[in-house]
Each structure stands twice: as structure tokens, then as C-alpha cells.
Enzyme design. Structure first.
Site, short mmCIF file in Angstrom:
data_model
loop_
_atom_site.label_atom_id
_atom_site.label_comp_id
_atom_site.label_asym_id
_atom_site.label_seq_id
_atom_site.Cartn_x
_atom_site.Cartn_y
_atom_site.Cartn_z
N MET A 30 69.13 -105.75 -13.09
CA MET A 30 69.86 -104.69 -12.03
C MET A 30 70.95 -105.73 -11.38
O MET A 30 71.65 -105.36 -10.53
CB MET A 30 69.09 -103.99 -10.94
CG MET A 30 67.94 -103.22 -11.61
SD MET A 30 67.64 -101.53 -10.84
CE MET A 30 67.12 -102.37 -9.15
N GLY A 31 71.15 -107.01 -11.80
CA GLY A 31 72.33 -107.82 -11.60
C GLY A 31 71.97 -108.27 -10.10
O GLY A 31 71.00 -108.43 -9.60
N HIS A 37 66.19 -114.28 -12.28
CA HIS A 37 66.88 -113.83 -13.49
C HIS A 37 67.29 -115.01 -14.46
O HIS A 37 67.02 -114.79 -15.67
CB HIS A 37 68.02 -113.01 -13.38
CG HIS A 37 67.77 -112.05 -12.18
ND1 HIS A 37 68.39 -112.02 -11.03
CD2 HIS A 37 67.51 -110.73 -12.30
CE1 HIS A 37 68.03 -110.94 -10.36
NE2 HIS A 37 67.25 -110.05 -10.98
N GLY A 147 60.04 -110.48 -15.02
CA GLY A 147 59.41 -111.54 -13.85
C GLY A 147 58.36 -111.30 -13.39
O GLY A 147 57.97 -109.94 -13.28
N GLN A 148 57.49 -112.22 -13.22
CA GLN A 148 56.04 -111.89 -12.82
C GLN A 148 56.32 -111.20 -11.25
O GLN A 148 55.38 -110.87 -10.60
CB GLN A 148 55.36 -113.29 -12.80
CG GLN A 148 53.86 -113.27 -12.10
CD GLN A 148 52.82 -112.21 -12.68
OE1 GLN A 148 53.09 -111.73 -13.68
NE2 GLN A 148 52.08 -111.80 -11.87
N ASP A 150 57.61 -108.84 -10.17
CA ASP A 150 57.25 -107.41 -10.24
C ASP A 150 56.34 -107.01 -11.11
O ASP A 150 56.17 -107.11 -12.31
CB ASP A 150 58.49 -106.59 -10.80
CG ASP A 150 59.67 -106.71 -9.78
OD1 ASP A 150 59.75 -105.82 -8.91
OD2 ASP A 150 60.77 -107.47 -10.10
N VAL A 176 59.82 -117.38 -9.03
CA VAL A 176 60.90 -118.22 -8.82
C VAL A 176 61.19 -118.13 -7.09
O VAL A 176 61.49 -117.00 -6.73
CB VAL A 176 62.29 -118.29 -9.33
CG1 VAL A 176 62.96 -119.66 -8.95
CG2 VAL A 176 62.03 -118.40 -10.98
N SER A 186 67.00 -109.99 -5.22
CA SER A 186 68.15 -109.61 -4.83
C SER A 186 68.16 -108.82 -3.40
O SER A 186 69.28 -108.87 -2.48
CB SER A 186 68.94 -108.44 -5.81
OG SER A 186 68.67 -109.07 -7.29
N ARG A 187 67.18 -108.33 -2.95
CA ARG A 187 67.11 -107.61 -1.76
C ARG A 187 66.74 -108.56 -0.79
O ARG A 187 67.17 -108.01 0.56
CB ARG A 187 65.72 -106.69 -1.60
CG ARG A 187 66.06 -105.39 -2.74
CD ARG A 187 64.95 -104.35 -2.40
NE ARG A 187 65.37 -103.27 -3.03
CZ ARG A 187 64.73 -102.88 -4.35
NH1 ARG A 187 64.11 -103.48 -5.09
NH2 ARG A 187 65.23 -101.71 -4.94
#
Lengths: 281, 281
Positions: A30-31, A37, A147-148, A150, A176, A186-187
Site C-alpha cells: 500500500m506504499g 517492504h 510480510g510476517q 501481518d 523488520v 507505515s502507520r
């Protein structure tokens, strides 16, 4: 790095690459890219000839009161980071391109989407499964990485790929973390200075769980109680869930055995963060 | 003709054919083949280099009180008919091969599956959309053909293909009828001698609708009333639905305009039959 914004153009390019016998590796995002990422880009590049990253903030995986509108976006920065990291094709479609009206089709993975994050975010995994199916049909990858961080998402995607006979391989890259242990997200951008410090309780509680298990503790309730105490020690926190579950069917465990997922979702102020560890007991 | 029963084997074969630049044409069926199915084989053969037909009585599209168990099956006959008609690959998987436990993923097309056959067969189109998605991922066709006899199914599949960005073309073949007008169906086998005669009311009512439209009638209610009278003229009949609908969103029409679908489902004794015509007004 090519940038493609149109679905049939991406499909044509993918088909052309496949016909040349090239192996396509794919990282859907989602950028607002971070090292999590980018490490997935490294991972698929080791398993493919051409790497494709998508950037699409998917509206169908956000609930009506969630942060779709304010989700951080910075395409110029993302483009630079992807290019520097060796991404070959960046797929960056618009919402109108992905969900032309009238849009009516959804992919639903049952049961394992109704617990953990699925319990507090109804419809979330339906949106994820749907957009990932679409992206797979557009990018036509041989291998795709998630990614782990999620953890439930990775398990749901693997179940979907198996159930719908999608002919590709799913890789899961490790979480990471920032130097102090906070899982990259990102949040994290939403956090104030104090909240950023308080957010460390997620990882600290997971470390404590691992210590207890290493010392022989096998009762989920005792481990969860200690995790809860650590999280409650900061006033900005509110627990969504703390769970110890089977890594395949995600059912909660009373006693730990085999490979287990220790996962939690915690609000720090107005920001919902998730983290987890997988432990073999 | 090759016969393949294993999913990964079919996927390997399909991938190999695609890499050779060959165009794959696909006809999914539930077997007990009749001229309707075989005409779809002719159709895809005109649009492809290699034709694949699948035979799979899909349990997820039958309701609990429907005819899954007694649905007619005759693989030897089907194999001979497919071979004689020029089929290159017959894909004939088992239920265990298609739905390995624990199976959890379903594809749902909303709204247009809740009317007509969807209203009387809840879950039916979810089963159809799911198995067709799976078969597309297994057979990897460039083009696939469906029969106009299942008009709603063809519309649902087209919506799904568009929504999920499946990169293939859908062809719809015309209804093939017996000399007296009865639409061919594997379920016609269930009919007794008298029921077989009575079943002609479906097509007769559709012909009457076309006559009325040709004579200038545009009120759906008046057309449906005449159709109903014809069907009620035989004592073995029980109407499930008679509908005149938009051909894209399947919403019922009061006044006919543009391209319309006149569709009906009628029980003749214990057998549910469907038929339809598309009319441009």
C-alpha cells in the site's frame, strides 16, 4: 524502472515476460514504503528474474471508520526507494482502474478470517483476498512475497492460493524492526513522540512471552496475563487482542505445543498497531 | 485425447502449452454431455489451438436438498463423445482433488446472483463462481465458453472475469434445442414420457412472448401473464419464476426496452428446468 498505471498494459507486459520464459516476482504494497517492504523486494529478486512492486491503497480492506483517507501516501518517495532497491516494474493503478463501476465480486476466506484482526476489522480480509486475487491476475507472478508482520494476512493468502489453485509460490519475509524493536509499519507515522516510546510495549510483551516459554511455561493464560500487564503499564495503550494460536487454523490454544503464533493488536492513542512472533515449543 | 485427473499435472501441461505460444480454449462442464456442450467445444476450437474440456460435478453449487447425488454421470460415454468431437485434453478431477480439506475460500458475485435462479438456489452461484475460478487457474485458458441456456450463469461469469481481472475471453454459445424445441439439458434425463411432452411449455411460452413483442407489446406484466397461462396448462408444471430482465444487471423490467432477457424456471414433476431467450426490442 518502468511505471505502469493501466491494468491491461500490466497484463500485456506480464504475459510478454512469461512468454520470454522470465520468472516474475511480486511484492504487493500500500506504499509509504519502509525497510519491511524493501526487504520483500530483496526476497523476491532472489527468486525471480523480474521484480514487480504494486502500490495501491486498497479501499475495500478498510472499514467505514478506519484510516483509508488519511493513510500516508508519498508516491515520489516510494518511486525513488523502489528504483534504488532494484525494482524493475512499479504498478501504480488508480482506484477507478481497479474498481470500475459496477463492481460486484469478492473473494472470501472463511473461518481463519473471523478471529484476531478479522474479529475487530470485519470485511478487512475479504478486501485483502479480493485485491490480492486481482493483483495476481494482473501481474501474473511466479512468486509473491508478504510480510510476517501481518501474520494472519500471510496465512489467509496461503489458504486462498491453495484453495483457488493459484499457480504461484508465496514467500513470507521476516518482520523488520527499528533499532529499539518497534516493528516497522507505515502507520508508525501517526505516533506522537510519547506514543512512539509507549509503542515499545508491543515488542517488550512479545519478548517476555518468549522468555517465559524458554523457561518452560506452556499455559497460554499465564503468558497472556504477563503480556497484558506490560502493555497496560503505559497509559496510552488499549488492548484489541492478545492471542496465542495455532499457526495453520489460527484457533486459540490453551496449552502451547508445536509451532505457535503469539500475536497482538494494541491501540497506542489513536493508532492501532500489530506485532507477533512465531515460536516452536 | 489426453485425460488428466490431477490438478498440478493439468497446470504443468497448460503452462507448457502457453510457453509454446499455443492458445488454450476451455469448456467447463458437469459431464453427461449433450449437443449443447459439444457445440461449445466447436466454438472454442474455432478460437484456439488446443481445446480442454473439464468434467466435474461440482458439489459446492448444489443446495442440500438438490440433486447432487443423483446428477447423471457417464464418464465412458462422455469420454467417447469428447474424443469424437475433437477435444484435445479432458480434465476429469475427483472431488478430493478439487476440494482438499480444510477448504475455506469462495468467490461471490453480489447482487446479480440474488435474483432469478439465485433467489431459489441460494449459494448456487457462489459455488459456480468458485469452481470456475479454480478451473481457470488450473486450465489457464485464453478463451472459455459457456452456454446461453444458463443465461444468468454466463452474465455472472462475465462480471466475475471483469471484476477479478481474469485475463481471458468469455464466449457464450447459443441454446441447442431438441427438434421439438426443448432446450438440451443433462436433467432432461429425469423426465418421464408424459413430463417430456409437458416440458415443451417452457419453449412454447418463450415463443409466445416473442410473438407478443413482435406484435408491439411492451408491458412485461402482460407478456408474463400469457407465458404463465401456457405453463399452467399442463398439470405437471409448477412455476419457480418467469422474469423479463435487463441483460446486464438482471433487474426486472416493467416496460421492455433495448436488449432484454426473458427467462424462466419451471418444475415439471420433480425436475427443475430453465430456458430463456434474449430479445432486442
Amino acid at each position: 524502472m518502468e511505471i505502469i498505471r493501466i491494468v491491461p498494459e500490466m497484463q500485456r507486459r506480464a504475459e510478454e515476460l512469461r512468454l520470454q520464459g522470465r520468472r516474475i516476482g511480486f511484492v504487493p504494497t500500500m506504499g509509504f514504503l519502509h525497510e519491511g517492504h524493501l526487504s520483500l523486494l530483496d526476497l523476491v529478486r532472489r527468486h525471480s528474474d523480474i521484480s514487480v512492486m504494486s502500490i495501491f491503497v486498497n479501499p475495500t480492506q478498510f472499514g467505514p471508520n478506519e484510516d483509508y483517507e488519511k493513510y500516508p501516501r508519498d508516491f515520489e518517495r516510494d518511486e525513488r526507494l523502489a528504483r534504488e532497491r532494484g525494482c524493475d516494474i512499479l504498478f501504480y493503478p488508480s482506484v477507478a482502474e481497479m474498481y470500475p463501476e459496477p463492481y460486484r465480486t469478492y473473494v472470501n476466506v472463511e473461518e481463519i478470517t473471523e478471529v484476531l484482526c478479522g474479529a475487530s476489522r470485519p470485511g478487512h480480509f475479504r478486501g485483502v483476498a479480493t485485491v490480492v486475487t486481482k493483483l495476481f491476475n494482473i501481474v501474473k507472478p511466479h512468486v509473491a512475497a508478504f510480510g510476517q508482520k501481518d501474520a494472519q494476512q500471510a496465512i489467509v493468502i496461503k489458504q486462498m492460493v491453495r484453495d483457488l489453485n493459484m499457480d504461484l509460490e508465496i514467500l513470507v519475509g521476516p518482520i523488520v524492526r527499528e533499532p529499539d524493536g518497534l516493528a516497522m509499519s507505515s502507520r508508525n507515522k501517526y505516533l506522537s513522540g510519547q506514543e512512539r516510546k509507549d509503542a515499545l510495549v508491543l515488542y517488550r510483551s512479545l519478548q517476555r512471552a518468549q522468555e517465559l516459554i524458554a523457561a518452560g511455561e506452556r499455559h497460554a493464560a499465564r503468558i497472556k496475563a504477563e503480556m497484558e500487564a506490560i502493555i497496560r503499564s503505559v497509559s496510552t495503550s488499549r488492548i484489541d487482542y492478545i492471542e496465542i494460536a495455532d499457526t495453520v487454523n489460527l484457533r486459540p490454544l490453551d496449552r502451547l505445543k508445536g509451532e505457535v503464533l503469539i500475536a497482538l493488536a494494541v491501540w497506542i492513542g489513536a493508532t492501532r498497531l500489530i506485532d507477533n512472533v512465531m515460536v516452536r515449543v
